[in-house]
Enzyme design. Structure first.
Site, PDB file in Angstrom:
ATOM      1  N   ASP A  81       0.813  -1.226   0.000  1.00  0.00           N
ATOM      2  CA  ASP A  81       0.000   0.000   0.000  1.00  0.00           C
ATOM      3  C   ASP A  81       0.841   1.268   0.000  1.00  0.00           C
ATOM      4  O   ASP A  81       0.435   2.300   0.541  1.00  0.00           O
ATOM      5  CB  ASP A  81      -0.956   0.011   1.206  1.00  0.00           C
ATOM      6  CG  ASP A  81      -1.974  -1.114   1.150  1.00  0.00           C
ATOM      7  OD1 ASP A  81      -2.331  -1.535   0.040  1.00  0.00           O
ATOM      8  OD2 ASP A  81      -2.401  -1.576   2.223  1.00  0.00           O
ATOM      9  N   ALA A  82       2.027   1.215  -0.605  1.00  0.00           N
ATOM     10  CA  ALA A  82       2.920   2.373  -0.584  1.00  0.00           C
ATOM     11  C   ALA A  82       3.385   2.780  -1.975  1.00  0.00           C
ATOM     12  O   ALA A  82       4.324   3.561  -2.103  1.00  0.00           O
ATOM     13  CB  ALA A  82       4.128   2.082   0.300  1.00  0.00           C
TER      14      ALA A  82
END
Length: 284
Positions: free
Chosen positions: A228-229
């Site tokens: 999620d980055a």
């Protein structure tokens, strides 16, 4: 019929005269520019640009445009992409059990909100096979466990090659892809049900409720090795209150997820997103 176009996405070290050099390449070959947008990241020392022009009247055949531009790009130390509007991208949608983002993307594609084909669906559950059948999309059920993850990812990569897929959309696919998979197929967009970087990982609505937040969000981003980055393409938020339950947050969040993912996919398909480092420039 809209006249076919070509699009260049360019990033290079910032220097004088770049806009003129890029525009002159198109002008010199009798191209008509219909969209030009530029951005300079002074911190990174980078110039980023999107140029779109009509192919009609352009005196270079399509197969000669890339080699001709490469001669200009090399001394500029530029990285670049060339896209043609006549090329229709092929999307694979990956899902688990939730169908709201899947159905929204299929509806928008049928409504011609974006130009793409959706020939393939892959899921780690069988639940949404009937949806694929209803819309004439080939469906593959590939359950994933710790023991068979590498084997299943090899099958997934083979399906992407077999179906000549250009973009994978994780429409609530609740599995983490391995670094090996991402390095072999980096063109992946994910929808995350929070306003990243807040509440990355699992159960963000539950954690948002416990924290008593006043807004919740959704984020569409490219997938990288770090969970999620990846580079963010699109985000949006909606207000919530103390009266909202976790269920209310989930309901409101699903509405956001549909819209945010659709915007991101459309921007990507229209070649309006340029990634540099872990950031994006979105030329709207």
């Amino acid at each position: 019929m809209t006249s076919p176009t070509a699009t260049l996405l360019v990033s290079c070290p910032d220097q004088r005269g770049l806009v003129a050099k890029l525009a002159n390449f198109i002008y010199a070959h009798h191209g008509n520019i219909i969209h030009a947008d530029h951005h300079t990241d002074f911190t990174a020392g980078l110039f980023l640009s999107r140029l779109e022009w009509q192919i009609d009247g352009f005196d270079l055949p399509r197969e000669e445009i890339a080699p001709a531009f490469a001669e200009i790009a090399e001394p500029l130390q530029a990285t670049w992409q060339l896209h043609f509007s006549a090329t229709v991208p092929r999307i694979a949608i990956w899902v688990s059990r939730q169908d709201h983002c899947l159905l929204d993307l299929i509806w928008r594609q049928h409504a011609k909100e974006f130009a793409a084909q959706i020939p393939l669906m892959i899921s780690n559950h069988a639940a949404l096979g009937d949806v694929a059948k209803q819309f004439g999309i080939d469906f593959y059920h590939l359950p994933v466990t710790k023991e068979n993850k590498l084997e299943q990812e090899a099958k997934q990569l083979e399906l992407l090659r077999q179906y000549k897929i250009d973009l994978v959309v994780l429409a609530k696919y609740m599995q983490i892809l391995s670094g090996n998979f991402i390095s072999n197929f980096p063109q992946i967009i994910n929808i995350h049900h929070s306003f990243l970087p807040a509440f990355a990982g699992a159960n963000p609505y539950e954690r948002a409720y416990e924290r008593g937040v006043k807004i919740i969000g959704a984020t569409a981003h490219y997938v990288t090795d770090e969970l999620d980055a990846g580079p963010i393409i699109e985000q949006d938020v909606v207000r919530v209150s103390h009266r909202d339950t976790t269920g209310d947050l989930i309901r409101k969040g699903k509405d956001l997820e549909r819209v945010v993912l659709a915007r991101a996919v459309r921007l990507h398909l229209r070649n309006r997103v340029l990634v540099y480092g872990n950031r994006t420039v979105v030329f709207e």
